[in-house]
Design a protein around this motif. Structure first.
Motif, PDB file in Angstrom:
ATOM      1  N   PRO A 198       0.807  -1.224   0.000  1.00  0.00           N
ATOM      2  CA  PRO A 198       0.000   0.000   0.000  1.00  0.00           C
ATOM      3  C   PRO A 198       0.837   1.270   0.000  1.00  0.00           C
ATOM      4  N   LEU A 199       2.087   1.175   0.451  1.00  0.00           N
ATOM      5  CA  LEU A 199       2.883   2.393   0.546  1.00  0.00           C
ATOM      6  C   LEU A 199       3.707   2.653  -0.716  1.00  0.00           C
ATOM      7  N   SER A 200       3.733   1.658  -1.615  1.00  0.00           N
ATOM      8  CA  SER A 200       4.570   1.853  -2.791  1.00  0.00           C
ATOM      9  C   SER A 200       3.858   2.699  -3.831  1.00  0.00           C
ATOM     10  N   LYS A 201       4.618   3.238  -4.747  1.00  0.00           N
ATOM     11  CA  LYS A 201       4.079   4.161  -5.744  1.00  0.00           C
ATOM     12  C   LYS A 201       3.131   3.479  -6.723  1.00  0.00           C
ATOM     13  N   ASN A 202       3.412   2.195  -7.031  1.00  0.00           N
ATOM     14  CA  ASN A 202       2.631   1.548  -8.080  1.00  0.00           C
ATOM     15  C   ASN A 202       1.347   0.894  -7.550  1.00  0.00           C
ATOM     16  N   ILE A 203       0.968   1.219  -6.309  1.00  0.00           N
ATOM     17  CA  ILE A 203      -0.219   0.569  -5.751  1.00  0.00           C
ATOM     18  C   ILE A 203      -1.469   0.880  -6.561  1.00  0.00           C
ATOM     19  N   THR A 204      -1.564   2.112  -7.111  1.00  0.00           N
ATOM     20  CA  THR A 204      -2.751   2.434  -7.900  1.00  0.00           C
ATOM     21  C   THR A 204      -2.795   1.591  -9.175  1.00  0.00           C
ATOM     22  N   ALA A 205      -1.609   1.316  -9.740  1.00  0.00           N
ATOM     23  CA  ALA A 205      -1.557   0.487 -10.948  1.00  0.00           C
ATOM     24  C   ALA A 205      -1.998  -0.941 -10.618  1.00  0.00           C
ATOM     25  N   ILE A 206      -1.567  -1.439  -9.451  1.00  0.00           N
ATOM     26  CA  ILE A 206      -1.946  -2.795  -9.053  1.00  0.00           C
ATOM     27  C   ILE A 206      -3.447  -2.883  -8.779  1.00  0.00           C
ATOM     28  N   ARG A 207      -3.968  -1.865  -8.126  1.00  0.00           N
ATOM     29  CA  ARG A 207      -5.395  -1.891  -7.794  1.00  0.00           C
ATOM     30  C   ARG A 207      -6.264  -1.919  -9.045  1.00  0.00           C
ATOM     31  N   GLN A 208      -5.730  -1.341 -10.154  1.00  0.00           N
ATOM     32  CA  GLN A 208      -6.511  -1.385 -11.390  1.00  0.00           C
ATOM     33  C   GLN A 208      -6.658  -2.810 -11.909  1.00  0.00           C
ATOM     34  N   LYS A 209      -5.730  -3.690 -11.472  1.00  0.00           N
ATOM     35  CA  LYS A 209      -5.798  -5.074 -11.935  1.00  0.00           C
ATOM     36  C   LYS A 209      -6.601  -5.958 -10.990  1.00  0.00           C
ATOM     37  N   ILE A 210      -6.990  -5.377  -9.834  1.00  0.00           N
ATOM     38  CA  ILE A 210      -7.791  -6.142  -8.875  1.00  0.00           C
ATOM     39  C   ILE A 210      -9.122  -5.416  -8.663  1.00  0.00           C
ATOM     40  N   GLY A 211     -10.192  -5.979  -9.167  1.00  0.00           N
ATOM     41  CA  GLY A 211     -11.488  -5.354  -8.945  1.00  0.00           C
ATOM     42  C   GLY A 211     -12.034  -5.764  -7.595  1.00  0.00           C
ATOM     43  N   MET A 212     -12.715  -4.822  -6.917  1.00  0.00           N
ATOM     44  CA  MET A 212     -13.294  -5.204  -5.633  1.00  0.00           C
ATOM     45  C   MET A 212     -14.715  -4.688  -5.528  1.00  0.00           C
ATOM     46  N   VAL A 213     -15.600  -5.532  -5.024  1.00  0.00           N
ATOM     47  CA  VAL A 213     -16.986  -5.118  -4.798  1.00  0.00           C
ATOM     48  C   VAL A 213     -17.264  -5.272  -3.311  1.00  0.00           C
ATOM     49  N   PHE A 214     -17.878  -4.234  -2.728  1.00  0.00           N
ATOM     50  CA  PHE A 214     -18.063  -4.185  -1.282  1.00  0.00           C
ATOM     51  C   PHE A 214     -19.492  -4.554  -0.885  1.00  0.00           C
ATOM     52  N   GLN A 215     -19.643  -4.865   0.372  1.00  0.00           N
ATOM     53  CA  GLN A 215     -20.963  -5.186   0.919  1.00  0.00           C
ATOM     54  C   GLN A 215     -21.934  -4.015   0.756  1.00  0.00           C
ATOM     55  N   SER A 216     -21.436  -2.797   0.980  1.00  0.00           N
ATOM     56  CA  SER A 216     -22.339  -1.635   0.969  1.00  0.00           C
ATOM     57  C   SER A 216     -22.343  -0.915  -0.380  1.00  0.00           C
ATOM     58  N   TYR A 217     -22.038  -1.617  -1.440  1.00  0.00           N
ATOM     59  CA  TYR A 217     -21.996  -1.140  -2.836  1.00  0.00           C
ATOM     60  C   TYR A 217     -21.131   0.105  -3.029  1.00  0.00           C
ATOM     61  N   ASP A 218     -21.414   1.174  -2.233  1.00  0.00           N
ATOM     62  CA  ASP A 218     -20.605   2.378  -2.319  1.00  0.00           C
ATOM     63  C   ASP A 218     -20.473   2.947  -3.707  1.00  0.00           C
ATOM     64  N   LEU A 219     -21.600   3.058  -4.384  1.00  0.00           N
ATOM     65  CA  LEU A 219     -21.603   3.852  -5.607  1.00  0.00           C
ATOM     66  C   LEU A 219     -21.379   5.295  -5.187  1.00  0.00           C
ATOM     67  N   PHE A 220     -20.888   6.114  -6.113  1.00  0.00           N
ATOM     68  CA  PHE A 220     -20.668   7.513  -5.786  1.00  0.00           C
ATOM     69  C   PHE A 220     -21.997   8.256  -5.934  1.00  0.00           C
ATOM     70  N   PRO A 221     -22.534   8.783  -4.824  1.00  0.00           N
ATOM     71  CA  PRO A 221     -23.905   9.306  -4.847  1.00  0.00           C
ATOM     72  C   PRO A 221     -24.079  10.536  -5.726  1.00  0.00           C
ATOM     73  N   HIS A 222     -22.983  11.250  -6.019  1.00  0.00           N
ATOM     74  CA  HIS A 222     -23.110  12.480  -6.799  1.00  0.00           C
ATOM     75  C   HIS A 222     -22.958  12.244  -8.293  1.00  0.00           C
ATOM     76  N   LYS A 223     -22.847  10.963  -8.705  1.00  0.00           N
ATOM     77  CA  LYS A 223     -22.689  10.655 -10.124  1.00  0.00           C
ATOM     78  C   LYS A 223     -23.841   9.755 -10.579  1.00  0.00           C
ATOM     79  N   THR A 224     -24.199   9.876 -11.871  1.00  0.00           N
ATOM     80  CA  THR A 224     -25.221   8.979 -12.391  1.00  0.00           C
ATOM     81  C   THR A 224     -24.628   7.575 -12.509  1.00  0.00           C
ATOM     82  N   ILE A 225     -25.515   6.614 -12.845  1.00  0.00           N
ATOM     83  CA  ILE A 225     -25.058   5.230 -12.978  1.00  0.00           C
ATOM     84  C   ILE A 225     -23.965   5.131 -14.038  1.00  0.00           C
ATOM     85  N   LEU A 226     -24.231   5.749 -15.200  1.00  0.00           N
ATOM     86  CA  LEU A 226     -23.239   5.685 -16.270  1.00  0.00           C
ATOM     87  C   LEU A 226     -21.929   6.344 -15.838  1.00  0.00           C
ATOM     88  N   GLU A 227     -22.039   7.507 -15.184  1.00  0.00           N
ATOM     89  CA  GLU A 227     -20.832   8.211 -14.731  1.00  0.00           C
ATOM     90  C   GLU A 227     -20.066   7.383 -13.708  1.00  0.00           C
TER      91      GLU A 227
END
Lengths: 221, 250, 218
Positions: free
Chosen positions: B73-102
């Motif tokens: 988590p502390l390394s620089k390339n963590i964002t690149a790694i996270r793009q290769k690992i999809g995660m879905v949470f219990q509480s969905y956590d869609l962004f409330p200020h964006k439409t579904i498509l957004e």
């Protein structure tokens, strides 16, 4: 830096006396506002159309009119229109109470309607009467929410009273100006020292009160 | 199965929160296309384990490798790694200020710098596949829990992740909505996606899993195929856990 | 009321309104900028700077604008910081407003659930993308009512500018009362012009409030 001027004669004492004038006006106004505000808030929570309409207009006036404008209307306007010469301090108390009552009324109304219906229902379900419910269930909850907010109103009132100098009341800023004027020759830098001190005095008056308000709000929420 | 390429390798990880030890000496290798279901009593560390895999939690000891690259988590390339690992949470956590498509196209455009038109076309296809093409201009608050969760899955899929993590994705849903979400996941299973699924839906686990991992007290207690695990668990702890899902008739 | 007098005063009040609005909006823009930066410092707990931010907020929230203006306008020149009355007004309003905005935005930032941050991180966003696209917009939406209240409060506070000899609405009214004793006319125009300045903001504010609330909470 001009602080030395405050050590001369009674200058600092005079400054404190000036602060007291502002504090006195705000405390009286807060007292009146709390009493009238509770009445207004309770009336507003009844949702009677006439009361709602009138209080809406009243709240909107307070929301958009600067206190200084209201102060001018009462101090200059009333004396001219009705021929009665209101003393400056009385005008200030009238205006600040007019403003404070609206603020307080809105807070009281907000608190009253924020108590969930289930609170009433569950105490009725326990066999409590309406009066018992009000005294033992509702009012204690309201007071806990209201006290921090009322204390917060005091600091806002104190800050607002600084503008009474504009209608000629000699409070801390005005005293400060007088001290600077009187010592223009001997301490040309007095403006910095005096106004820094006034700044600090207001801070020392308001800060503990707003801390208390925040503390109570956290503790009771 | 084990002839497939190794995607994720977990080597002796420990996780402690102050004095509390949540994960102890967990090791696991995940191959391409494998579907691993992780079960266990609440508080056994299964969510924490998933969160370590994409670096939302820092491990106290041990190593995690995705495609041979260390997850830190502390390394620089963590964002690149996270793009290769999809995660879905219990509480969905869609962004409330964006439409579904957004919600769906935001990360590919912003993070992966992909072309908006292309991402949009893909988003529409994916949303149609989960039966939500009529909702693209709605806001999350206008959707049911099951619908929101399906969008959250699409939001993870559109990043083209190599591994998908599901953290109790049906736990917050009303019973009648659980199925619609599980169906989407079954569909993904048929496509041979690599998935790690934490769930309490035992029937679903049995149907979809290649391997079932039973976590208890921060340890991997069992690691077996679903038939073996559900029909004849090897340990007493697993038997006891499974019995909590059964009711005796009166 | 004398309509002749009203008509002759009108241009003066119009001038004053333009000045008040100009300084007011500059000050409010500055307040937003200070507020966003300060609240970010507090939210991310930046060492040293967040402590400075805290002191700044407490100092300016607990003192009246009038006193702040006197200090900036009359006190600071002693140390060699001489600014025009107009800049002094903008700075005063910006500093006072910044402390209010900072508190408001920060409580908005703190109200954004941690799970929102996590799901954005899980999508591979970096800190800047996370703050700019996920956290800040949501913080703004939840704090819209308080932000609107701040804007109205600050526009009202512009009435203090008259104390540092800026020819704003208040100053104009006071001047005319002192010069010609047409108290009723001057006060009438004063009220009308404040209504012109603030009522649209108040109405637009309530409208935006409803919309922002609707967007997130339904």
């Amino acid at each position: 830096m001009g602080f030395e001027v405050l050590l001369k004669g009674t200058n600092f004492i005079r400054l404190l006396q000036g602060l007291w004038v502002a504090l006195r006006i705000s405390l009286i106004s807060v007292g009146i506002s709390i009493v009238l505000g509770i009445i207004l808030g309770t009336l507003m929570s009844l949702k009677k159309p006439v009361i709602t309409a009138v209080s809406r207009v009243y709240l909107e006036i307070v929301r958009i009119m600067p206190q200084m404008v209201l102060l001018f209307i009462v101090f200059f306007g009333f004396s001219k229109a009705m021929g009665l010469n209101l003393p400056a301090e009385a005008s200030a108390i009238i205006v600040f109470s007019f403003w404070g009552t609206a603020e307080m009324g809105d807070l009281v109304r907000g608190c009253l309607i924020s108590i969930p219906v289930i609170q009433y229902e569950s105490s009725y379900a326990l066999g409590m009467s309406k009066t018992d419910t009000f005294i033992h269930v509702i009012i204690p909850q309201i007071i806990r929410r209201l006290i921090p907010l009322s204390i917060n109103l005091i600091t806002r009132m104190i800050k607002t009273t600084s503008l009474v100098m504009m209608i000629g009341i000699v409070e801390v800023l005005k005293v400060g100006q007088q001290i600077i004027e009187a010592n223009r020759k001997s301490s040309p830098h007095a403006a910095f020292g005096v106004f820094a001190t006034v700044f600090l005095l207001y801070f020392l008056a308001c800060w503990p009160i707003s801390r208390l308000s925040k503390y109570l709000e956290k503790r009771w929420s | 199965m084990s002839t497939e390429k190794e995607i994720l390798k977990v080597e002796h990880i420990y996780k402690k929160f102050e004095d509390l030890s949540v994960l102890e000496d967990i090791s696991l290798t995940v191959h391409e296309g494998e579907i691993i279901v992780i079960v266990g009593p609440s508080g056994c560390g299964k969510s924490t384990f998933l969160r370590c895999l994409n670096g939302l939690e820092e491990t106290s000891e041990g190593h995690i490798f995705l495609d041979g690259e260390a997850v830190n988590p502390l390394s620089k390339n963590i964002t690149a790694i996270r793009q290769k690992i999809g995660m879905v949470f219990q509480s969905y956590d869609l962004f409330p200020h964006k439409t579904i498509l957004e919600n769906v196209i935001m990360a590919p455009v912003l993070v992966q710098k992909r072309k908006k038109d292309e991402v949009k076309a893909e988003a529409l296809k994916l949303l149609e596949r989960v039966g939500l093409s009529s909702k693209i201009n709605n806001f999350p608050r206008q959707l049911s829990g099951g619908q929101k969760q399906r969008v959250a899955i699409v939001r993870a899929l559109i990043m083209h992740p190599e591994v998908l993590l599901f953290d109790e994705v049906t736990a917050a849903l009303d019973p009648e909505m659980v199925r619609e979400v599980l169906d989407v996941m079954l569909d993904l299973a048929k496509q041979k996606r690599t998935m790690l699924i934490v769930t309490h839906e035992m029937a679903f686990a049995r149907a979809v899993a290649d391997r079932v991992i039973f976590l208890d007290g921060g340890h991997i207690v069992e690691d077996s195929d679903p038939k073996q695990f559900f029909d004849s668990p090897r340990t007493e702890r697993a038997r006891k856990f499974l019995s909590t899902f059964e009711f005796e008739e009166k | 009321m004398d309509t002749e007098v009203l008509r002759s005063y009108l241009p003066l009040f119009r001038e004053a309104l333009i000045l008040t609005v100009r300084i007011g909006w500059f000050g409010i823009a500055l307040a937003f900028a200070i507020g966003i930066i300060t609240s970010a410092l507090l939210h991310f707990k930046v060492p040293v700077l967040s402590a400075v931010a805290k002191v700044y907020i407490e100092l300016f929230r607990n003192t009246p604008l009038l006193v702040q203006l006197f200090f900036i306008y009359y006190g600071l020149p002693v140390l060699g910081f001489q600014v025009s009355a107009e800049w002094c007004g903008i700075a005063g309003l910006g500093l006072l407003g910044g402390s209010y905005m900072a508190e408001t935005i920060r409580s908005g930032l703190d109200a954004v659930p941690l799970s929102q941050t996590e799901s954005a991180l899980a999508l591979g966003m970096n800190k800047r993308q996370l703050f700019g696209s996920i956290v800040l917009p949501q913080a703004f939406s939840t704090s819209v009512p308080a932000l609107v209240a701040n804007v109205i409060f600050l526009l009202k506070e512009t009435s203090m500018f008259s104390a540092i000899s800026l020819m704003d609405l208040m100053f104009t009214a006071k001047d005319l009362i002192g010069l010609y004793y047409d108290t009723t006319e001057a006060l009438f125009l004063l009220v009308i012009f404040y209504v012109i300045m603030l009522l649209p903001v108040s109405i637009a504010g309530s409208f935006i409030e409803k919309k922002a609330r609707f967007r997130i909470f339904g």
